[in-house]
Design an enzyme around this catalytic site. Structure first.
Site, PDB file in Angstrom:
ATOM      1  N   SER A 176      59.428  85.064   3.006  1.00  0.00           N
ATOM      2  CA  SER A 176      59.306  84.541   1.695  1.00  0.00           C
ATOM      3  C   SER A 176      58.633  83.173   1.543  1.00  0.00           C
ATOM      4  CB  SER A 176      60.485  83.591   2.148  1.00  0.00           C
ATOM      5  OG  SER A 176      60.885  82.491   3.063  1.00  0.00           O
ATOM      6  N   CYS A 177      58.389  83.045   0.561  1.00  0.00           N
ATOM      7  CA  CYS A 177      56.957  82.182   0.092  1.00  0.00           C
ATOM      8  C   CYS A 177      57.126  80.500   1.890  1.00  0.00           C
ATOM      9  CB  CYS A 177      57.677  81.370  -1.205  1.00  0.00           C
ATOM     10  SG  CYS A 177      56.862  82.820  -2.451  1.00  0.00           S
ATOM     11  N   PRO A 178      56.030  80.036   1.407  1.00  0.00           N
ATOM     12  CA  PRO A 178      54.528  80.071   1.255  1.00  0.00           C
ATOM     13  C   PRO A 178      54.289  81.298   2.633  1.00  0.00           C
ATOM     14  CG  PRO A 178      54.650  77.913   2.391  1.00  0.00           C
ATOM     15  CD  PRO A 178      56.579  79.154   2.263  1.00  0.00           C
ATOM     16  N   THR A 179      54.803  81.969   3.297  1.00  0.00           N
ATOM     17  CA  THR A 179      54.504  82.418   4.698  1.00  0.00           C
ATOM     18  C   THR A 179      53.823  83.425   4.315  1.00  0.00           C
ATOM     19  OG1 THR A 179      57.001  81.508   5.736  1.00  0.00           O
ATOM     20  CG2 THR A 179      55.318  83.150   7.053  1.00  0.00           C
ATOM     21  N   ASN A 180      54.535  84.252   3.023  1.00  0.00           N
ATOM     22  CA  ASN A 180      53.583  85.378   2.580  1.00  0.00           C
ATOM     23  C   ASN A 180      52.094  85.007   2.540  1.00  0.00           C
ATOM     24  OD1 ASN A 180      54.410  84.286   0.484  1.00  0.00           O
ATOM     25  ND2 ASN A 180      56.213  85.825  -0.262  1.00  0.00           N
TER      26      ASN A 180
END
Ligand code: SF4
Ligand code: SF4
Ligand code: SF4
Lengths: 316, 75
Positions: free
Chosen positions: B10-14
């Protein structure tokens, strides 16, 4: 750039969100976790230090009581998290998760407060922070009294401190102050010059109890009223009444129970908010689910979250 | 060609993962990035474009996720 030093970032820091991409290259906003908006002076100093070192020219105070660090380069994430950790300041959540609860000052120093909203906000934050909903964001707010400064009913669950008044007519000296101060006119003075109470208009604000000089009015019950299914934004909904006089100690299990219902009913429906799920399923389904665990507090009947039409008035 | 699989991330890991993966490439190198429908595909390609990279193609796969073809370009 294979000769450049490879950046290392602890991705587990990012799990609950709270790092929000900005327009600028490599730059993020880092949203801090400030349940109920209470910030100790020592933390505030530490945040100022970290913002000064890693951020831009200013911080932003969000509408949900957070301090947001602006212009943080993602390469500094680990350092920012570590430095803030020295004053045990944590990063907030974002996305389809339980968000940091909002609360007014509560009752410790605020004369209107009927209940310790700060304690509730901390407890909810501690137990439910960042819980993934599987569907959409989930916001909780606590108001200390029915003045409702935090606009609690525009949250997925909005709690309001409430007091149910009880009259000991033998202690009444017929001063009329209670009737005069009851804004919704739930108290009127009768022909015998004693107050007459009617249940339906009463908003449980406790003003009669506060104003009565003899203590003829006292509180029979105290707790939270809970309105469920609110949200603001593009399709605003105002949450409706599901529970009254919920004891403070039951706030966390109450939210968990609502989450459980939400997760199961919104299954397969994608990014749908709690209020829209209640509209689709009908409020009786959620009432029935909650009644099993909170029989004392759940109201007999309610209506679905109310749509607020905000697009009337477009000229043509 | 390298594939960066960000399905389920998920955001912001991606976005951060793409940034780290891109650090290992040279300008002009191409890579394929797999992204979830929803927030991920709304945010990540836009942010990468804003940073100067070239978006060569973006298509939804039959399984529902998106396939982004990207050419690295960093000043
Ligand atoms: S909601 Fe009530 S207790 Fe809270 S700040 Fe407003 S007036 Fe005070
Ligand atoms: S609690 Fe508030 S609304 Fe109810 S009777 Fe007392 S003053 Fe009136
Ligand atoms: S304020 Fe108290 S004493 Fe005065 S009329 Fe009301 S109940 Fe009676």
């Amino acid at each position: 750039m294979s000769d450049a030093k490879q950046t290392k970032i602890d991705l587990s820091n990012l799990k609950a969100g709270g790092f929000i991409k900005e327009r600028g290259k490599d730059l993020f906003t880092v949203r801090l976790r400030v349940p109920g908006g209470r910030m100790s002076i020592s933390r505030l100093k530490k945040i100022a230090e970290v913002a000064d070192r890693f951020g831009g020219e200013f911080v932003h105070l969000s509408v949900r009581q957070s301090i947001e660090l602006i212009n943080i380069n993602f390469r500094d994430f680990d350092a920012v998290v570590e430095e803030l950790g020295e004053s045990s300041q944590k990063v907030a959540s974002c996305g389809a998760r339980v968000r940091v609860p909002v609360a007014c000052g509560g009752c410790e120093y605020n004369p209107n407060g009927l209940i310790d909203t700060q304690k509730s906000a901390l407890e909810v934050d501690e137990k439910l922070f960042g819980t993934p909903t599987g569907h959409h964001k989930f916001k909780v707010a606590f108001a200390g009294c029915p003045f409702d400064c935090p606009k609690s009913a525009t949250n997925d669950i909005g709690f309001q401190g409430a007091v149910y008044p009880e009259l000991d007519i033998s202690a009444c000296i017929s001063c009329g102050l209670c009737a005069k101060n009851c804004v919704p006119k739930a108290i009127v003075m009768g022909d015998d010059n004693k107050p007459v109470f009617s249940n339906d208009p009463c908003i449980w604000c406790g003003d009669c109890v506060k104003v009565c000089p003899t203590g003829a009015w006292s509180e029979k019950r105290r707790g939270y009223t809970a309105r469920i299914g609110g949200k603001w934004g593009r399709n605003p909904l105002v949450g409706t009444l599901f529970a009254t006089f919920l004891p403070e100690g039951q706030v966390v299990p109450f939210i968990s129970s609502v989450l459980e219902w939400y997760k199961s009913k919104a299954e397969g429906k994608g990014r749908v908010r709690l209020g829209d799920t209640i509209i689709a399923e009908g409020p009786d389904s959620l009432l029935g689910h909650l009644r099993q665990q909170f029989p004392e507090s759940i109201v007999n009947a309610t209506i679905p979250p109310q749509v607020i039409v905000t697009q009337i008035g477009i000229s043509k | 060609m390298q594939v960066i699989d960000l399905r389920g991330v998920s955001c912001p890991t991606n976005f951060v993962k793409v940034k780290l993966a891109l650090e290992e490439l040279e300008n002009g190198d191409q890579t394929t990035i797999l992204l979830d429908d929803g927030e991920a595909v709304k945010n990540v390609p836009r942010s990468l474009k804003a940073e100067g990279h070239k978006l060569l193609a973006l298509k939804q796969a039959e399984e529902g996720h998106y396939v982004l073809e990207l050419e690295k370009f960093e000043e």
